[in-house]
Design a protein around this motif. Structure first.
Motif, short mmCIF file in Angstrom:
data_model
loop_
_atom_site.label_atom_id
_atom_site.label_comp_id
_atom_site.label_asym_id
_atom_site.label_seq_id
_atom_site.Cartn_x
_atom_site.Cartn_y
_atom_site.Cartn_z
N GLN A 1 21.33 17.98 19.13
CA GLN A 1 21.24 16.98 20.18
C GLN A 1 22.41 17.12 21.15
OE1 GLN A 1 21.15 16.51 16.93
NE2 GLN A 1 19.57 15.05 16.30
N GLY B 1 13.33 11.21 22.82
CA GLY B 1 12.82 12.30 22.00
C GLY B 1 12.97 13.62 22.70
N TYR B 2 12.26 14.61 22.15
CA TYR B 2 12.41 15.98 22.64
C TYR B 2 11.04 16.62 22.76
CZ TYR B 2 17.19 15.10 21.16
OH TYR B 2 18.43 14.56 21.00
N ASN C 1 14.70 10.70 28.40
CA ASN C 1 15.02 9.28 28.26
C ASN C 1 14.28 8.50 29.34
OD1 ASN C 1 16.42 9.83 30.58
ND2 ASN C 1 18.45 9.43 29.74
N GLY D 1 19.48 12.51 14.00
CA GLY D 1 19.96 11.87 15.21
C GLY D 1 21.47 11.70 15.20
N LYS E 1 11.68 12.73 17.77
CA LYS E 1 13.10 12.35 17.68
C LYS E 1 13.84 13.23 16.69
CE LYS E 1 12.90 7.55 19.18
NZ LYS E 1 13.26 6.16 18.84
#
Length: 1585
Positions: A421, A432-433, A477, A706, A454
């Motif tokens: 991250q 998330g990605y 975001n 995370g 996430k």
């Protein structure tokens, strides 16, 4: 024994003699490396072929290859389920020992025969048996060799075909199967480096020597490069010392680049030198037997970059001694991981500088970079941190890009992608990605997940088996999407075993040869999968893994995965469409929070097997928790721009990736990341902080789940260099020695610990027979100087010394023991060595060297010093003197240095006895002005106080400004007072005088040698005192002295301007020592904003002759300025004033601003104009010429205050005196312009100049009479004088050579030109000045072309005049009643007389009684029909012809039925082609109205060629268009009365109905006699005779 043989003495291709056929081995190895599938190891006789079926292939049947079919073995190809050939299979028979021995029958026989052959030879058998055995062996070898060659050829062809059909699945970067080995050889020997490289497409191999490409053509016979069957070699012939180097081989293809290294060392015999060898070199020749000293200088520091930028890190490496062509090993590390050259990292070694270039920065590049330089004697390293900040977001507020994207667990069905991250989210949490994939070889990115994940790990499915992919990740975001991360390394979607077989290389005939049963068993349903388990579970997906079932029949086995919600018995198949090929699978779309069990079934062509045992219930959710927040954060001072931050690790953190640290200035509430790549340790140095600011820090942990919460904020810490004890001094030397004492000197430590050194402590010990004793303190109290006398020593004893430095942090470690010194009294006559050498004021071309005099003076006092200099890397012989004459001072400014060069210095003292010992050498110093360096500035303030000012940008809290005079610190403040504030210091002179002359310098402590000096010489002191006096007794500066000028109405203004005056300033006005005051005569004004002072007088009288003075005062500052107005100066000013006064009154009424003048326009019109002012409606402007008023017409104008009179075409009649009179009730003004004689001549010359400048370049053209030279002007005037020149002489005109003017064309005609007329022609325009001449060269090709054109035009004109023509036209259509008579006549011209032919319907007709054709006088052709009948209707044509051309005319005759008439209707055409009635026509027949115009229609003329020249008729060759067609209708009734005839028998000429429209010029005419009334008009006027 074989292992001890040097590699270069072995056989070239294969040293192992066990290879039965070297050619076949090389071929098979190449095939193995390029095939798609390879087996991992040899299979036993009982091994079954998994996933393969064996089929016979006639193309590779060995019976067709072998000369002896009965000994040949059949060969089969191995194919997969899709019938694609993946290898070849050698079947065996049960019970055969061939498999056990690994040899074929023929090979075993050859071995046995060879063994017998050796035995028989050893037992001295007969020669006949030996020959027979050798013959049999040779035949068998030849037969087997033929088999292998044919087989290898077919294998190679099949392999190449397979590569083309499956290129994508085979592509992989180069890989060294066998790397080149290093060699040590003797001189004049040859060495061969070789390697084996695999890769698809075939890599391109390049060899390098010390990173320089080897070119065999540049050194013929020296190098030989070969590449055969993936084996590449470099052969170096007759090695010498220059071949000692590091060699690199680079293999590159579209998938990447890889390098391998090998060293070659060339040695020489130490014993007797062979005469055939070259003479040995003197001095060191290699690194052996030498101890190297490595120094890394000019280092890169802590660096900051931004994503997308390029950064270079470099250091200069100094290795002593320096050997020719010697190269150390240069390695670069990032976070202790060795870096290799790639597209992201470029490494360069220039011989003395190592450079690492990061071509495109990403956050993956952040870390601690280390340069390691390795030699035989050891290695040296240097490290510094590189920080990479995020690039600006494409969308404001979007997060930073993820980093470190990697691929894990790659197989046929999915690839797990992981990442880290980013450190910053820019104020909005990351939602998330998104993972993107791109197939290698394309640029098309495809998003893999529809919703953001996430968890920083994601399995990508839907891949094509065998294809290679790269991946990238984007964060998202609320504000938007981040930039994509750096792409991952390429990875293929295939099982690891398949990938190993693809890239790996196996021993000969291993892995590719699959040994199977000759008749494989039939397929059966596979068993249960084994050891099913959940290897990874998140809320987005679950990953299962298992083992294939036991047993032999695994051919084509695939798997179905089933799931079941816990608590139910309903099993649902997950992959219903496509079975899974590998024993791993990733499941998506599971309900979060629910529990599931899973099981797997096997299937093949025989059916679906039983399910495996189900797994334990697995709840869908993230098993990996977000780590807890780190513990207490403790910051510690480090340097003036960095802080060491340490913290307690997160508790019970699983799969921890690292930590992110953020810092903030107290009370700013702005947090900035200190690192953009997670660090694994619990300690980190935060760089790039602002000196003197107070920061707080916080930390958070990160793993795949995370980012944790932030830790508690740390205690505030000020960014300031930490204090530590100083480093040890060094360079201990003896300055003086007596019987019981010695004076020592040493150098200041390189690191003082961040605080001033308070003193030094000296220890000594006695050395007896080389054995040192115990240390003793020489001083109890610290000494501040770097020299100390050690007393109470014993004479003729040996001692060693050590020194320790102390500051407020404590006493540092002692220095290394000094050399051993003998305590005996010095008796030499020359002085001892100077000491304490210091370098200050370092600039790019100069520096200042300071030293202290020697303690030991010698027999006589020291009377001077010499300074020596040399480059740092130069030998001892390079020392040279700076000053030829000894200096008595203990300092010297050394100039003329070379920028960036490193220098060292030493000093020698002298007395009457001579020059003494040299001092210790200084440390190397580069001649370079450091950025931000300031110099001492001198200033004189408003009170006249002189001061020296110095500013330093690198001051610290502990820095001090030390002022010196003549480099001796000043303690007496009676003459100089020092004031320091912040980073500025000021030295103020109290009472400057001659005793203050000298060199003033300022040194700033706790900096990197910041210093400067200022020389106050006698001249400089005098200049400063003058400035000081001016400041103490100031003078008001003036921008301008007192001056006078005239204003309107003749008023006189006296004025000056002061530089600057305050509001309290005042001015006194004086005339001849008498004060003036404000009144009617004098008007005074003082503008204090601009400093303008003025006095205005209405007029000057004789009494005003004298001197005017302005006296200024502003506080204590004064000034005055005077102006003398007497004599002629005054009279001229008074006269001008009166004139201006009169002019002002004149201008009160209408007047001329600009008097009457003229202007010639580009159109060569003459414009008389004048500018007037103060006009009104009642003002009249009258123009006069020679006293006569010019009446107003279109040539007069008045616009924008300008009166104009335009003379369009000026001539002599326009000469005269022109006058303009302005008049109204306010007055009259007059302006006159004389345009007579010279005035008119000047005007015309200007007109002529315009005409001449408008002329075009002189050109050449040809006419039918000769050659013409011409030029055009924009306007021609009859008064223009031009002169034609031939060969720079004026031309005398005659009948043959004429000149003239046509419109705006001026021409010169040369009739019937000859070669005598060749030459340079010119036309000269006379404008009364220099004139203008246009020239042209009529010679050479220009004359030839013009003359040829003249000849052509002349011939064409003759032809045009003489060709046959139908001069009079014929009607287009003639309509006549049957029985009438018709007569048509037209004019014919031409020389010679043309031949006339009449045609009907394109057929020639002759004259007879019915149709009479006549051609009279060679001019008139007539056509008569006595009685028209319907058979006469048709198209008629007349064709005239002579030798110059042919022309025709035609008409159409239409006969209508009617009562015959005895009358005859005759038609006559005039010269213009108009139809008229003949003279015999009755008068009553002549009443015909013309309602249209008939235009003649012509055919194209045919011209003839005369004397090979084509004569063209431009006018007659084009067919003319018809503007209208006229039909002539003749209606003749039988005999009747005159009245009836008048009314009924009328001939009408009317337009044909087919004509598109009637021409605009149609005219209807009244009745007229037939002889004069035209029927139609001709269109072409060129046919008139």
């Amino acid at each position: 024994m074989s292992g001890s043989i040097p590699f270069y003495q072995k056989h070239h291709r294969h040293y192992d003699r066990g290879y039965r056929s070297k050619e076949a081995e090389s071929k098979v190895s190449q095939y193995q490396s390029s095939s798609r599938y390879t087996a991992g190891s040899s299979m036993s006789a009982t091994s079954s072929s998994r996933g393969l079926k064996v089929s016979s292939h006639s193309g590779l049947d060995a019976s067709r290859l072998s000369p002896i079919p009965k000994r040949a073995k059949p060969t089969y190809l191995a194919v997969d389920k899709e019938n694609q050939i993946i290898g070849y299979v050698v079947p065996i028979f049960r019970g055969s020992q061939e498999f056990a021995t690994g040899l074929s029958d023929t090979e075993e026989a050859r071995v046995r025969d060879t063994a017998a052959y050796m035995a028989r030879r050893d037992l001295f058998t007969s020669g006949l048996e030996m020959e027979r055995s050798e013959l049999i062996s040779r035949k068998q070898t030849m037969r087997e060799s033929a088999e292998r060659i044919s087989l290898n050829k077919r294998i190679h062809e099949h392999g190449e075909h397979f590569k083309r059909m499956n290129e994508d699945s085979l592509m992989h970067p180069p890989e060294f199967v066998i790397k080149p080995r290093s060699h040590t050889v003797w001189e004049k020997q040859c060495v061969r480096l070789h390697c084996t490289v695999s890769g698809w497409p075939d890599p391109r191999v390049v060899w390098y020597k010390n990173n320089v490409t080897i070119d065999p053509l540049a050194n013929p016979g020296k190098y030989k490069l070969e590449s055969r069957y993936s084996v590449h070699s470099l052969e170096i012939n007759r090695c010498d010392f220059d071949d000692t180097a590091q060699y690199r081989v680079s293999a590159m293809n579209s998938k990447g680049e890889l390098s391998a290294f090998a060293s070659v060392v060339v040695k020489r015999f130490k014993g007797e030198i062979d005469e055939s060898l070259p003479a040995p070199r003197h001095g060191p020749v290699s690194e052996y037997g030498i101890t190297f000293q490595t120094h890394i200088v000019d280092r890169f520091g802590v660096s900051f970059g931004r994503e997308g930028e390029t950064m270079s890190l470099g250091c200069t490496v100094i290795i002593y001694p320096s050997l020719h062509r010697y190269q150390p090993e240069i390695q670069w590390y990032r976070n202790d991981a060795l870096l290799s050259p790639s597209k992201w990292n470029h490494m360069h070694w220039s011989g003395d500088r190592a450079t690492l270039t990061l071509t495109h920065l990403n956050k993956e590049d952040e870390g601690l970079y280390t340069l390691r330089v390795t030699t035989k004697s050891g290695y040296e390293t240097y490290s510094a941190y590189v920080f990479v900040r995020d690039s600006d977001a494409e969308v404001e507020g979007a997060p930073g890009a993820p980093l470190d994207v990697r691929c894990l667990d790659a197989n046929k069905d999915y690839i797990i992608v992981t990442w880290k991250q980013p450190a910053i989210d820019r104020g909005s949490s990351i939602l998330g990605y998104f993972v993107d994939r791109c197939e290698v070889g394309t640029n098309h990115w495809i998003q893999c997940n529809d919703t953001p994940v996430k968890f920083a790990r994601f399995p990508v499915t839907g891949l094509v088996e065998g294809r290679s992919y790269t991946f990238r990740v984007r964060a998202v975001n609320k504000s938007g999407m981040s930039r994509p991360s750096r792409v991952s390394e390429p990875v293929a979607a295939m099982d690891p075993a398949d990938r190993a077989r693809m890239r790996g290389t196996s021993a000969p005939w291993t892995g590719q040869i699959i040994v199977t049963e000759e008749e494989p068993a039939e397929s059966i349903v596979p068993g249960r999968p084994l050891e099913l388990q959940v290897t990874e579970a998140t809320k987005n997906y679950v990953v299962l893994s298992w083992k294939p079932p036991g047993g032999k029949c695994l051919e084509g086995v695939m798997y179905y995965v089933e799931k079941c919600v816990s608590g139910t018995d309903s099993w649902q198949r997950v992959n219903t469409e496509i079975p899974v090929k590998s024993p791993r699978f990733a499941l998506f779309d599971l309900a979060e929070g629910k529990s599931y069990s899973f099981r797997v079934r096997c299937c093949n062509s025989a059916g679906v097997g039983e399910p495996s045992d189900p797994t334990e219930a697995t709840t869908v959710g993230d098993k990996l928790d977000i780590p807890s927040a780190p513990g207490k954060v403790v910051p510690t001072r480090n340097t003036d721009t960095s802080v060491v931050v340490s913290w307690e690790a997160s508790r019970e953190a699983k799969e921890l990736v690292g930590y992110y640290i953020e810092g903030s200035i107290v009370n700013s509430n702005v947090w900035e990341p200190c690192n953009n790549k997670p660090v694994n340790a619990t300690r980190f140095i935060c760089h790039g902080l602002m000196t003197g600011e107070i920061y707080v820090f916080r930390v958070r942990a990160v793993n795949a789940a995370g980012l944790s919460q932030f830790s508690q904020e740390s205690e505030p810490v000020e960014v300031k260099a930490a204090i530590a004890s100083p480093a040890p001094p060094y360079g201990i030397s003896v300055l003086e020695c007596v019987r019981d004492s010695m004076v020592l000197a040493w150098k200041q430590p390189t690191f003082i610990g961040g605080a001033d050194i308070t003193g030094y402590f000296v220890d000594y010990r006695e050395v007896i027979d080389g054995v040192p004793g115990k240390w003793h303190e020489a001083n109890i109290r610290a000494v501040s100087e770097r020299a100390y006398r050690v007393s109470d020593l014993k004479e003729n004893r040996k001692y060693q010394f050590q020194v320790r430095a102390a500051n407020m942090a404590g006493v540092g470690i002692p220095s290394l023991p000094s050399d051993t010194f003998l305590c005996e009294e010095w008796t030499i006559a020359v002085p001892g060595p100077p000491h304490d050498l210091q370098i200050r004021e370092v600039r790019s071309d100069s520096l200042v060297l300071l030293w202290k005099p020697p303690v030991y003076q010698g027999r006589d006092p020291v009377n001077g010093f010499y300074v020596d200099i040399k480059e740092a890397d130069a030998p001892e012989e390079a020392w040279r003197g700076v000053n030829n004459k000894a200096t008595e001072k203990t300092y010297l400014k050394i100039k003329n240095l070379k920028e960036t060069e490193m220098y060292v210095f030493r000093v020698r003292a002298q007395n009457k006895a001579g020059v003494g010992k040299t001092s210790d050498v200084t440390e190397p110093v580069p001649a370079l002005t450091k950025p931000g360096t300031k110099e001492i500035l001198v200033d004189v303030d408003d009170d006249g106080i002189i001061s020296l000012n110095f500013e330093c940008c690198d001051v610290t809290a502990d820095s001090k400004f030390v002022w010196s005079k003549n480099y001796e610190e000043m303690t007496d403040s009676s003459r100089l007072t020092v004031e320091t504030k912040g980073n500025k210091s000021k030295a103020v002179f109290q009472t400057p005088g001659e005793e203050d002359i000298g060199i003033y310098s300022c040194l700033v402590t706790h900096t990197d040698g910041a210093s400067s000096s200022y020389t106050l010489s006698e001249e400089e002191l005098k200049r400063l005192l003058e400035i000081s006096h001016d400041h103490k007794f100031p003078i008001i500066p003036l921008k301008s002295e007192l001056a006078v000028e005239l204003l309107e109405k003749g008023r006189v203004r006296f004025w000056l301007q002061a530089e600057k005056m305050s509001a309290s300033g005042k001015v006194d006005y004086v005339f001849n020592d008498n004060a003036l005051s404000q009144g009617e005569k004098y008007k005074m004004n003082f503008d204090k904003n601009t400093g303008v002072i003025e006095m205005i007088m209405e007029s000057l009288t004789p009494a005003d002759e004298g001197t005017f003075t302005f006296q200024l005062q502003d506080g204590k500052a004064t000034n005055q300025s005077s102006l003398v107005l007497i004599g002629d100066v005054f009279k001229e000013l008074q006269k001008e004033s009166e004139f201006q006064r009169k002019e002002w009154f004149r201008k009160q009424g209408p007047h001329f601003i600009e008097y009457l003048g003229y202007e010639v326009t580009p159109e060569c019109c003459v414009l008389l104009k004048c500018k007037v002012g103060n006009m009104k409606k009642e003002t009249s402007a009258l123009w006069y010429k020679d006293g006569r008023e010019i009446k107003a017409d279109e040539h007069l104008g008045f616009t924008e205050g300008v009166l104009k009179l335009e003379i369009a075409q000026i001539s002599k009649k326009d000469s005269g005196v022109y006058k303009v009179v302005l008049k109204d009730d306010r007055g009259t003004d007059t302006s006159t312009l004389n345009l007579i004689d010279q005035g008119f001549k000047d005007l015309m010359n200007e007109v002529f100049s315009f005409i001449a400048n408008s002329s075009t370049p002189l050109k050449i053209t040809s006419t039918e009479t000769g050659i013409r030279l011409y030029t055009f002007v924009s306007y021609y005037n009859d008064l223009l004088q031009v002169t034609w020149h031939y060969k720079d002489s004026a031309i005398s005109f005659s009948d043959r050579i004429k000149s003239g003017v046509v419109g705006e064309q001026l021409w010169l005609q040369i009739t019937e030109p000859t070669e005598k007329d060749m030459g340079k022609y010119a036309i000269e325009f006379n404008d009364g000045k220099g004139g203008l001449r246009r020239t042209v060269e009529l010679s050479g090709q220009a004359f030839d072309d013009a003359f040829a054109e003249f000849q052509r035009l002349k011939a064409a004109a003759i032809a045009e005049r003489s060709r046959a023509r139908v001069a009079g036209g014929l009607p287009d259509v003639v309509t006549i009643q049957e029985g009438k008579a018709l007569n048509l006549t037209c004019n014919i011209s031409g020389d010679p007389i043309p031949e006339v032919t009449w045609l009907k319907n394109d057929r020639e007709i002759t004259s007879d009684d019915h149709c009479i054709l006549k051609f009279e006088s060679g001019k008139f052709a007539s056509f008569t029909i006595t009685a028209v009948n319907t058979a006469d209707s048709g198209k008629y044509s007349i064709l005239v012809k002579n030798k110059y051309g042919t022309e025709s005319g035609d008409f159409t005759l239409e006969v209508t039925e009617g009562t015959p008439d005895l009358g005859v209707t005759s038609y006559w055409t005039d010269a213009d082609g108009n139809v008229v009635f003949g003279p015999n026509t009755p008068k009553e027949k002549m009443k015909t109205s013309v309602t249209g115009t008939k235009m003649q229609k012509r055919k194209e003329s045919v011209t003839k060629t005369l004397k090979m020249e084509k004569v063209e008729d431009n006018k007659g060759s084009e067919a003319q268009k018809d503007e209208g067609k006229v039909a002539v209708v003749a209606a003749v009734e039988p005999k009747a009365s005159d009245s009836e005839q008048t009314e009924d028998t009328k001939e009408e000429v009317q337009p044909v109905t087919e004509a598109p429209e009637q021409p605009a010029d149609t005219v209807e005419e009244p009745e007229a006699p037939a002889e004069t009334q035209p029927e139609a008009q001709s269109e072409s006027s060129g046919e008139k005779q």
